[in-house]
Each structure stands twice: as C-alpha cells, then as structure tokens.
Design an enzyme around this catalytic site. Structure first.
Site, PDB file in Angstrom:
ATOM      1  N   SER A 153      10.642  29.715  -4.971  1.00  0.00           N
ATOM      2  CA  SER A 153       9.971  30.940  -4.537  1.00  0.00           C
ATOM      3  C   SER A 153       9.511  31.704  -5.772  1.00  0.00           C
ATOM      4  O   SER A 153       9.721  31.274  -6.913  1.00  0.00           O
ATOM      5  CB  SER A 153      10.922  31.808  -3.706  1.00  0.00           C
ATOM      6  OG  SER A 153      12.027  32.211  -4.485  1.00  0.00           O
ATOM      7  N   LYS A 154       8.892  32.857  -5.540  1.00  0.00           N
ATOM      8  CA  LYS A 154       8.337  33.654  -6.630  1.00  0.00           C
ATOM      9  C   LYS A 154       9.392  34.076  -7.638  1.00  0.00           C
ATOM     10  O   LYS A 154       9.102  34.252  -8.818  1.00  0.00           O
ATOM     11  CB  LYS A 154       7.635  34.899  -6.072  1.00  0.00           C
ATOM     12  CG  LYS A 154       6.374  34.575  -5.280  1.00  0.00           C
ATOM     13  CD  LYS A 154       5.738  35.839  -4.748  1.00  0.00           C
ATOM     14  CE  LYS A 154       4.472  35.526  -3.954  1.00  0.00           C
ATOM     15  NZ  LYS A 154       3.838  36.750  -3.403  1.00  0.00           N
ATOM     16  N   ARG A 155      10.628  34.224  -7.202  1.00  0.00           N
ATOM     17  CA  ARG A 155      11.659  34.670  -8.139  1.00  0.00           C
ATOM     18  C   ARG A 155      12.002  33.603  -9.179  1.00  0.00           C
ATOM     19  O   ARG A 155      12.672  33.889 -10.163  1.00  0.00           O
ATOM     20  CB  ARG A 155      12.930  35.095  -7.386  1.00  0.00           C
ATOM     21  CG  ARG A 155      13.581  33.991  -6.592  1.00  0.00           C
ATOM     22  CD  ARG A 155      14.674  34.551  -5.684  1.00  0.00           C
ATOM     23  NE  ARG A 155      15.263  33.547  -4.828  1.00  0.00           N
ATOM     24  CZ  ARG A 155      16.289  32.792  -5.173  1.00  0.00           C
ATOM     25  NH1 ARG A 155      16.825  32.933  -6.371  1.00  0.00           N
ATOM     26  NH2 ARG A 155      16.775  31.895  -4.330  1.00  0.00           N
TER      27      ARG A 155
ATOM     28  N   GLY B  73       9.651  32.176 -10.884  1.00  0.00           N
ATOM     29  CA  GLY B  73       8.534  32.168 -11.824  1.00  0.00           C
ATOM     30  C   GLY B  73       7.257  31.738 -11.135  1.00  0.00           C
ATOM     31  O   GLY B  73       7.052  32.006  -9.954  1.00  0.00           O
TER      32      GLY B  73
END
Length: 691
Positions: free
Chosen positions: A353-355, A357
């Site tokens: 996911s976006k967390r 990177g």
C-alpha cells in the site's frame, strides 16, 4: 461497417454526409458492432449537436468520447428490440470464442485512482499470455462506480499501460468487434440481460427498502446467523409484483441462488476450488433500484459477450467467481478459465500500500525507472521459468511465460531488487536510446539544453560517462551535473576523513603542481585543450577520442613523480574532478570538454583550465606553507610579513582584467562563491607573474 468516418468539409451541408451518418448509425446502433468517429472540422459542441440529432432518427443514442461520437445500441424501441440486440451481442461473443487461436485475454481496471503495481502485474500476465499464443489482449474499463470513476483516472491508467509497452488490440481508443469497451456505455446490454434472467426465472424484483434490509442484517447478526438476504420477495405473488412494478415502485433485481448447488473452477494457479452456494451467498443484487448494475453481474456478462477465454486477476477476486459462474450458467454462456494470482506484499508482509512507499507505475516512472525493467520485475513477482535467470528482455518474457508456472504463494515487493534490475537494463541500452531519457531529467539540475548550440555531443559523452555507474535515469542526470562542477575546496575541507587526510599527507600538493605543470606544457591529451584553444590554432593535434592517450599521460606523470598506480590514480581523480569517487575520470573530462565546446550553461560549470588554475593556487599555497612552517607546524612571523608585502595594491588595469574574468564565469559559477573566489585569485596570481 464496423467503423465509419465522415469528412469535415461538407459538415452540415449536402446529403452525402447525412447519408454516411445514417449508415454509420445503423451499423453501430442496430448491429452493435462499431462507432462513428467525426474528424476535426467543426467545433466539438457542433459535432455533438449535428451527429446526435441525425443519428437519433436511426433509433440510436450517442455519447461523446473525446473526439469520437460513440453510438450505443437503440434503447427506446421496447423490450423486443433490446432482446434482439442482446441476441446479436451474444452471437458476436460466440464468434469471438470460436476464432483461432482461441486466446482472448482481458485487463479490466476500475478508473478510481492510479495504476497500482498489482494491477500492472495483472495486465502484464494477461498481455504475456496473449502474445505468446498469438491471441488478443483487450482493455475494458469497469466504470460502473459512478461516484469514484473519473475519465482523468482512466487516461492516467491508459498512459501507464502505454509507458509499460502493453499495447492492447481492443479497447478504448482503438475499438474492436465488441463495440463498446466502457461499462458505462453498455447500460442497455445489462438491462436486457437482467430482463432475460427475470423472464427465465433466474432473477426477480425485490422491493425491500434500505431500512428494511438494514433491520434484517441487524437481526441476523444478533441471532448469530449468516448475514444474507432472507428471500422476502423470492417467491412473492406474481400479481403483487406486477402491481408494484406498474405503480412505478423502485426495486432491485436479485439473482435467485439455486438451493443445494455447488459450483467450482479448476484454477490454473490454485487448482480445484469449489463453493457451496447456500453456505456462501444469498440472493445477490444484479441491478440496483437506480438502474446501475452491480460489479459481479456486468463482469460476467462482458466476459461472455467479449469472448474472453481466460480471466487472470488477483486472488482478492476469487470470492467473486461464484456469483459470476452462476450468472454465466443462467444466461447459457460457457465460463472462461480462471487464474488468480497471489497478492503483492510489502516488507512487513502486509498487502502493498501507499505506506510502503511508491506503489503506482506513475511514481516509478517519475523516479527514473525503465518500462522494460518494470515488466521484468513484475513478471518475477510470482512467476519463474524454472531457472536462475533474472534479467529478461521483453521478447524473452513472451517466449518463457507460462501461467502454469505462476505460484500461489504471496510475492514480496523488494525495492532494492527492482533498482538492481533497472540498472541491468539501463546499462544494456544503446546510447542513442538512453541519451534522450537523460535529456528529459537534466532540467531538474537547472541544465537547459536550449542554451547549447548542439547538445548531441554533450548528451552522448554524458550518457557514456554515467551509464556504467547509474541505476536510475535520475542517476544519469545527477552524475552528468556533478561532472561539470569542481568541488575541490569542499572536498579538501571535509572533516574527519582519514582516507582523504592520508592522501593529502602523501605529497598531494607536490603531485598537483606536477600535474599543473604538465598541463601547462600541453602534455595532456588533445581533448583536454579542445574547448579552450583558438579556432585558428592549426598546430594543435587531433582531438579524436583516444582512451590510451589519457592513460599514457597519467603513466608519464607517475614516472615523473615516482608514483605507482596505487598512489597515482586517486590523487589524479581528486586533482582533476575535485572528488575522490565517481565515474571514470577520463569520461568526466570528455563530458566537461563537450559541455564547454557546445556552449552549455550549467550552475557551477568549471572548465578544465579553471580547475587547473584553482588546483595550482591551492597547491602553491600548501607548498609555501609547508616550506616556511615553524617547528610547531605554524607559519613563522617572517612568512606572515612576507605574505603581506608580496601583495601590492590592485591597479585599475588589473581591476578591469579581473572584471572581465568575473563576467566570463558569472553565469557558470553564480551559485558557487568559493569557486568564483578561487578563479579570481588564480587570475590575479597569473597577472602578477606576467611581466
């Protein structure tokens, strides 16, 4: 005709265009096989008005799509007309499934964001399977989520697919035998399919309100029962249903899940998977009360009507398969084969996911990754060919790929591995292909090629210099920018660098003076002087590339100073580049010479003659300080007095000369005050020595 295009000249006048539009409307609207594309000639608004008015006389509806006017099947001629159109679509799907080779793969993104690497891998697996079999790869836009779907997101996803090189044979922008490839444009097809299911008894209207359904859910949860529709309207009185429909009451269309049924698939990745329908789902919705179709319904219908042979998608869609199989069976369509690839996990073994990177293709593109490296790495996230091979070209992937070798276990996304693979592909690229990519990233370093007379020599030299060291395209630009600067003062002032201190203590000042003297005697290779010599200086040797000449110069310098290779090349690197690390020294100097030759302007650009002057100044001062130092290592009082006496007042003529030197370097050294100071001091020093 499956695609008709009108000429812009007679637009709005004469009967020829009118007849062409009518024929196109009939072909596209009644046969459901094409679209009308209007070339530029009138304003887009006028195109819509004219085409919409005239095609509506054919019983077709129009929906603008960019510069095209897309013609949907007729919707206003009653149930019988829609049923005939749906039967025509079914025949198209049957014909597509029977074509040889019978391989039709699809990628069906929802345009609600950017293209995630997981979606890109799904697209890649479908594309590879289609290309290997010589089949078709189609794109279908699943935009029934009206609240979240946007055309901007669709365009972004298509742009990312184009960047990856996953060209599609059918879909948006290119059309195809399936007619329309956006689900938002296929509404009449889904309504007709739902009507067919209700007519056959596989579906029924449900008049339960949202409040009633919510109350049923809470009651089921409180009783510990499965949360599923309880079938209130499943066996309702037909007369009551007809009365409510006639009264215009809103209703959803639900699928009648067969009691006691078990459905299953032979998944090409996961093997046999089966579901007990009653234990898994209830009577699920096909059409909402607003008329908007539900995902699992439209996916099943479209896969059948588009002749999709194999559905490759992520494992999170596995639970959707049971509903889609039931719809396909009820409509009399053969199911496609299925392959559900594993999830992609981050370093913490959670879903990527976006967390974690960068996760979208656009982000990796901006960071300097190559499309060939991306598809190489994405292919390896769950697949291998049974060997230890890791670096594949596009053609090698097509030849080696096999869905049967995709594993069911999750894949771990490794940024370091992707970066390494990118470096492998970057170093294998021809210079002519790589140089334009470098040019695209130079403005980020305030290097603008528009200022140069002809940037080609500089780009080739910079690319050849940086390619062996770079892993990303952005690395190329950074290395090229560094090669133009001369941070000698900053390097020498670096604190707590034991290796640097040892290098300086090993007679670096004397070596630097010897190098400067050799350069002044024009003993360096010809390219070192090419940018600064006069145009009429015909006595200069040819400056064609000769790697041996540079090595021979350093070898002679080492012999003159009594230095072997181990004590020669590092001092030479520091003296000529101002750094103790970086790309090949000769390649850096060739890049610098090319930049100077084409008149390139860049922050901190320091031509070689300026570097030699700065180096000579530092070495002279260091040697003088060392020779006049007292026993405790500090300059003597007599030396300090001599230094003051040796600096006569600055004359007006000298000031004018220094001003010319400043103006000559003002643009290139405007951001490096220390470098400008060193150049001016060196120039002043040279004026004092000139009689």
């Amino acid at each position: 005709a499956t695609r008709c295009v009108s000429s812009p000249e007679p637009m709005g006048r004469g009967r020829r265009w009118w007849c062409a539009a009518m024929v196109a409307g009939l072909a596209a609207g009644w046969q459901g096989l094409g679209r009308v594309a209007v070339r530029r000639g009138l304003s887009q608004q006028r195109q819509r008005q004219v085409v919409g008015r005239r095609l509506s006389r054919c019983g077709a509806t129009t929906a603008p799509s960019g510069e095209r006017v897309v013609v949907s099947p007729p919707e206003g001629e009653g149930e019988e007309s829609r049923s005939e159109a749906f039967e025509a679509w079914k025949r198209v799907g049957e014909e597509l499934r029977e074509r040889e080779p019978r391989v039709r793969m699809r990628f069906a993104p929802s345009p609600t964001g950017s293209l995630h690497v997981g979606g890109a891998r799904t697209a890649l697996y479908n594309w590879l399977a289609a290309r290997k079999a010589g089949g078709q790869f189609l794109i279908r836009i699943e935009d029934t989520d009206v609240a979240r779907s946007t055309r901007a997101s669709e365009e972004s996803m298509l742009a990312d697919l184009e960047w990856l090189g996953l060209e599609w044979d059918e879909g948006p922008r290119v059309g195809g035998p399936a007619g329309l490839y956006r689900q938002s444009e296929r509404g009449s097809i889904y309504r007709t399919a739902a009507e067919a299911l209700m007519a056959s008894g596989h579906a029924y209207p449900c008049f339960c309100s949202e409040e009633e359904l919510e109350a049923k859910r809470r009651a089921a949860q409180a009783a510990g029962r499965q949360v599923a529709y309880d079938g209130t309207w499943r066996d309702a009185d037909p007369d009551e249903v007809a009365r409510r429909v006639a009264a215009g009451e809103p209703y959803t269309v639900r699928f009648r899940a067969p009691a006691g049924a078990v459905v299953g698939i032979d998944d090409k990745i996961r093997g046999r998977v089966e579901w007990d329908v009653a234990a898994t789902i209830g009577d699920f919705i096909l059409l909402r009360s607003s008329g908007v179709p539900v995902y699992n319904f439209v996916v099943a219908v479209d896969d059948a009507l588009m002749g999709v042979s194999t559905v490759v998608r992520a494992e999170e869609h596995l639970t959707n398969t049971v509903r889609q199989l039931l719809v396909l069976e009820a409509l009399g369509f053969p199911p496609p084969e299925y392959a559900h690839a594993s999830l992609i996990l981050g370093s913490d073994r959670a879903k990527l996911s976006k967390r974690h990177g960068a996760t979208s293709c656009g982000q990796f593109r901006e960071r300097g990754y190559l499309p060939d490296a991306m598809i190489n790495y994405l292919a390896l996230l769950g697949w291998n060919d049974g060997t230890d091979k890791e670096v594949y070209s596009r053609d090698e992937l097509i030849q080696a790929f096999d869905l049967n070798r995709v594993v069911a276990s999750p894949a771990m996304f490794d940024d370091a591995k992707l970066r390494w693979l990118n470096g492998q592909h970057l170093r294998a690229m021809p210079l002519d292909d790589l140089a334009p990519l470098l040019a695209d990233h130079l403005p980020a370093h305030d290097i603008h090629l528009d200022d140069a007379r002809d940037p080609t020599p500089f780009l080739r030299a910079a690319t050849a210099m940086a390619q062996p060291k770079a892993e990303l395209i952005v690395d190329l630009a950074g290395l090229a920018a560094d090669a133009l600067r001369y941070p000698l003062s900053a390097t020498l002032d670096a604190p707590d660098d034991d290796k640097l201190a040892a290098l300086i203590d090993d007679g670096f000042a004397d070596f630097a003076l010897a190098l400067c003297a050799s350069y002044d005697n024009r003993e360096a290779p010809a390219f070192c002087y090419a940018a600064s010599r006069d145009d009429d200086d015909d006595d200069e040797p040819d400056d064609s590339p000769d790697a041996a000449a540079f090595d021979a110069w350093l070898k002679r310098l080492g012999e003159a100073t009594g230095r072997a290779k181990k004590r020669l090349f590092m001092p030479a690197r520091l003296a000529l580049t101002g750094r103790t690390s970086g790309p090949d020294v000769q390649a850096q100097l060739r890049t610098l010479a090319a930049a100077s030759a084409v008149g390139l302007r860049a922050p901190g650009l320091a031509p070689l003659e300026c570097r030699i002057a700065q180096l000579k100044l530092w070495a002279s001062q260091s040697a003088s300080d060392a020779s006049l130092a007292s026993d405790d290592g500090l300059p003597t009082a007599q030396h300090q007095v001599a230094q003051v006496a040796a600096k006569p007042p600055l004359s007006f003529d000298d000031f004018k000369k220094l001003r010319h030197v400043y103006e000559a370097h003002r643009r290139t050294l405007c951001d490096d005050e220390r470098a400008m100071y060193d150049v001016l001091v060196a120039a002043y020093d040279a004026m004092r020595r000139t009689p």
